[in-house]
Design a protein around this motif. Structure first.
Motif, PDB file in Angstrom:
ATOM      1  N   SER A 145      45.345  39.847  27.335  1.00 40.62           N
ATOM      2  CA  SER A 145      44.989  39.593  28.728  1.00 40.62           C
ATOM      3  C   SER A 145      43.739  38.741  28.808  1.00 40.62           C
ATOM      4  O   SER A 145      42.910  38.731  27.889  1.00 40.62           O
ATOM      5  CB  SER A 145      44.789  40.925  29.459  1.00 40.62           C
ATOM      6  OG  SER A 145      46.010  41.650  29.487  1.00 40.62           O
ATOM      7  N   ASP A 153      37.834  46.409  31.716  1.00 42.42           N
ATOM      8  CA  ASP A 153      39.029  45.718  31.216  1.00 42.42           C
ATOM      9  C   ASP A 153      38.882  45.328  29.749  1.00 42.42           C
ATOM     10  O   ASP A 153      39.872  45.251  29.018  1.00 42.42           O
ATOM     11  CB  ASP A 153      39.289  44.447  32.044  1.00 42.42           C
ATOM     12  CG  ASP A 153      39.571  44.743  33.503  1.00 42.42           C
ATOM     13  OD1 ASP A 153      40.192  45.779  33.789  1.00 42.42           O
ATOM     14  OD2 ASP A 153      39.157  43.937  34.361  1.00 42.42           O
ATOM     15  N   ARG A 191      46.782  45.055  27.541  1.00 43.80           N
ATOM     16  CA  ARG A 191      46.223  44.837  28.872  1.00 43.80           C
ATOM     17  C   ARG A 191      44.702  44.684  28.842  1.00 43.80           C
ATOM     18  O   ARG A 191      44.084  44.471  29.888  1.00 43.80           O
ATOM     19  CB  ARG A 191      46.631  45.978  29.815  1.00 43.80           C
ATOM     20  CG  ARG A 191      48.144  46.140  29.975  1.00 43.80           C
ATOM     21  CD  ARG A 191      48.489  47.224  30.990  1.00 43.80           C
ATOM     22  NE  ARG A 191      48.155  46.810  32.346  1.00 43.80           N
ATOM     23  CZ  ARG A 191      48.978  46.160  33.166  1.00 43.80           C
ATOM     24  NH1 ARG A 191      50.199  45.838  32.767  1.00 43.80           N
ATOM     25  NH2 ARG A 191      48.586  45.829  34.383  1.00 43.80           N
ATOM     26  N   ASN A 192      44.110  44.805  27.661  1.00 44.20           N
ATOM     27  CA  ASN A 192      42.672  44.573  27.535  1.00 44.20           C
ATOM     28  C   ASN A 192      42.357  43.083  27.561  1.00 44.20           C
ATOM     29  O   ASN A 192      43.053  42.289  26.920  1.00 44.20           O
ATOM     30  CB  ASN A 192      42.133  45.149  26.223  1.00 44.20           C
ATOM     31  CG  ASN A 192      42.009  46.658  26.256  1.00 44.20           C
ATOM     32  OD1 ASN A 192      42.822  47.361  25.668  1.00 44.20           O
ATOM     33  ND2 ASN A 192      41.002  47.150  26.943  1.00 44.20           N
ATOM     34  N   VAL A 193      41.308  42.707  28.266  1.00 44.40           N
ATOM     35  CA  VAL A 193      40.881  41.309  28.295  1.00 44.40           C
ATOM     36  C   VAL A 193      40.235  40.955  26.966  1.00 44.40           C
ATOM     37  O   VAL A 193      39.266  41.579  26.538  1.00 44.40           O
ATOM     38  CB  VAL A 193      39.894  41.061  29.454  1.00 44.40           C
ATOM     39  CG1 VAL A 193      39.243  39.691  29.325  1.00 44.40           C
ATOM     40  CG2 VAL A 193      40.618  41.173  30.795  1.00 44.40           C
ATOM     41  N   CYS A 199      48.133  40.156  31.274  1.00 44.90           N
ATOM     42  CA  CYS A 199      47.489  40.214  32.589  1.00 44.90           C
ATOM     43  C   CYS A 199      46.475  39.082  32.721  1.00 44.90           C
ATOM     44  O   CYS A 199      45.897  38.637  31.734  1.00 44.90           O
ATOM     45  CB  CYS A 199      46.739  41.534  32.786  1.00 44.90           C
ATOM     46  SG  CYS A 199      47.680  43.035  32.547  1.00 44.90           S
ATOM     47  N   VAL A 248      43.008  38.403  35.018  1.00 44.46           N
ATOM     48  CA  VAL A 248      42.021  38.971  35.933  1.00 44.46           C
ATOM     49  C   VAL A 248      41.216  37.826  36.536  1.00 44.46           C
ATOM     50  O   VAL A 248      40.762  36.932  35.825  1.00 44.46           O
ATOM     51  CB  VAL A 248      41.065  39.929  35.179  1.00 44.46           C
ATOM     52  CG1 VAL A 248      39.998  40.478  36.120  1.00 44.46           C
ATOM     53  CG2 VAL A 248      41.844  41.056  34.528  1.00 44.46           C
ATOM     54  N   CYS A 270      41.115  46.611  36.796  1.00 42.09           N
ATOM     55  CA  CYS A 270      42.432  47.201  37.103  1.00 42.09           C
ATOM     56  C   CYS A 270      43.471  46.998  36.000  1.00 42.09           C
ATOM     57  O   CYS A 270      44.614  47.435  36.167  1.00 42.09           O
ATOM     58  CB  CYS A 270      42.974  46.610  38.409  1.00 42.09           C
ATOM     59  SG  CYS A 270      42.007  47.076  39.859  1.00 42.09           S
ATOM     60  N   THR A 271      43.125  46.367  34.898  1.00 43.88           N
ATOM     61  CA  THR A 271      44.162  46.060  33.911  1.00 43.88           C
ATOM     62  C   THR A 271      44.789  47.310  33.319  1.00 43.88           C
ATOM     63  O   THR A 271      45.979  47.314  33.004  1.00 43.88           O
ATOM     64  CB  THR A 271      43.603  45.192  32.759  1.00 43.88           C
ATOM     65  OG1 THR A 271      42.573  45.905  32.068  1.00 43.88           O
ATOM     66  CG2 THR A 271      43.059  43.883  33.268  1.00 43.88           C
ATOM     67  N   GLN A 272      44.012  48.376  33.166  1.00 46.17           N
ATOM     68  CA  GLN A 272      44.548  49.593  32.559  1.00 46.17           C
ATOM     69  C   GLN A 272      45.015  50.601  33.604  1.00 46.17           C
ATOM     70  O   GLN A 272      45.144  51.788  33.316  1.00 46.17           O
ATOM     71  CB  GLN A 272      43.494  50.225  31.645  1.00 46.17           C
ATOM     72  CG  GLN A 272      43.084  49.346  30.474  1.00 46.17           C
ATOM     73  CD  GLN A 272      44.218  49.083  29.496  1.00 46.17           C
ATOM     74  OE1 GLN A 272      45.285  49.698  29.564  1.00 46.17           O
ATOM     75  NE2 GLN A 272      44.006  48.172  28.560  1.00 46.17           N
TER      76      GLN A 272
END
Length: 352
Positions: free
Chosen positions: A191, A210, A220-222, A315, A317, A330-332
């Motif tokens: 992400s 995130d 989903r982690n940036v 994802c 962000v 909000c990714t997680q």
């Protein structure tokens, strides 16, 4: 079981999970079978880190609370209302699960069972205890699930379709091995966050969630920041200083020391705050304790690139800078209808 029976089973599971949080575990007398499961689940949460060093109680509780929030009648009804379940015939669906974050395969487990299919589950060696425990609770609520849930230790056999999650390397094996079966094969994704320098401190603090939740191990982690030329990282570093305690986790600290040393020995230019390094790099996948960044010329050009490389991205962000982006922090917290790799699992299952 009727559709409503299956749904009620998962709603009761959600109520059970809702009793457990990092702040306090509180018995709700209206929850079924607490006398059989509550204390054992408390103990399992505390033991999870001994099974997998990344599964700290904090992160296990976060996952549990996320599912407690998702498994409500309102959410299940909204999710399932988009589909037609008439004349669904039960199939045997194999799941090969990852173990990077707690209960990462629960959505597939839920999707298979909510349609009335039989699920054959091969858990990851890194996550062998949480899902089987929740399956036992679900069976206590609806004994009919007992004949529909099988955990497999050896070779996966006698299945009509498969959903397998792994790395890009294991995906090639999965694609070959399951080439004659309907399948969803999930590969590595990462992400990203798109910044323009106008983000508030609160948004950048949320971006830290995130980045650092689950130690950055989830898709989903940036792991990558896109920033405009001339961007100053001062505000970013100031905001994420709230997450400095992450360096006290030994496994994370070891990765930080190792990856920083590798970067420095390679003479890469780094920015470093003592618990996170950031490095200019065009890759999406950064190692634990590091985030990559890249400069962009215009948002329009970046939008085109992100669309062309969408198969690498889970994802995005941003503060509404690009299409289909989500809010910071909000990714997680995906909804039931937010599918991994943007592949609609329910639609897939309805076609097999």
């Amino acid at each position: 079981m009727s559709q409503n029976d299956k749904k009620r089973g998962f709603i009761e599971l959600g109520k059970f999970l809702g009793q457990f949080s990092e702040a306090e575990n509180t018995i709700n007398p209206t929850v079924l079978y607490n006398n059989l499961f509550f204390e054992d689940f408390e103990n399992l949460i505390q033991l999870s880190q001994s099974h997998n060093g990344w599964y700290t109680p904090e992160n296990v509780y976060f996952s549990i609370q996320s599912w407690a929030t998702a498994l409500t009648e309102k959410n299940l009804d909204k999710w399932l209302s988009a589909y037609n379940f008439n004349e669904v015939k039960a199939k045997n669906v194999g799941l090969i699960l990852a173990g990077n974050i707690p209960l990462v395969g629960f959505h597939d487990f839920l999707s298979v069972l909510i349609l009335g299919n039989n699920v054959l589950i091969k858990t990851s060696s890194n996550d062998q205890f949480l899902l089987p425990f929740l399956a036992k609770y679900l069976i206590s609520i609806r004994p009919e699930f007992a004949d529909k849930i099988t955990f497999v230790e050896g070779k996966l056999e006698n299945f009509d379709a498969v959903i397998a999650t792994g790395s890009n390397n294991t995906a090639r094996y999965f694609e070959y091995y399951f080439k004659n079966k309907p399948s969803i094969i999930r590969k590595n994704r990462n992400s990203v966050a798109v910044l323009n320098g106008e983000e508030t401190k609160e948004q950048l603090i949320a971006l830290g969630e995130d980045i650092f939740r689950y130690f950055g191990l989830g898709c989903r982690n940036v792991s990558k920041l896109f920033v405009p030329k001339g961007y100053s990282f001062n505000a970013f570093f100031e905001a994420i200083f709230e997450y400095q305690d992450i360096i006290h986790y030994e496994k994370y600290a070891n990765n930080y020391d190792y990856n920083k040393a590798v970067f420095l020995m390679s003479n890469f230019k780094l920015l470093d705050n003592g618990f996170l390094t950031i490095k200019e790099d065009n890759s999406y996948a950064s190692p634990i304790s590091s985030v990559f960044y890249e400069f962009y010329d215009t948002i329009e050009d970046l939008q085109t690139r992100l669309e062309s490389e969408s198969e690498q991205i889970q994802c995005i962000v941003s503060n509404n800078l690009v299409n289909n982006s989500i809010d910071f922090g909000c990714t997680q917290k995906p909804n039931l209808w937010d599918y991994a790799d943007n592949v609609d699992t329910i639609s897939f299952l309805l076609t097999i």
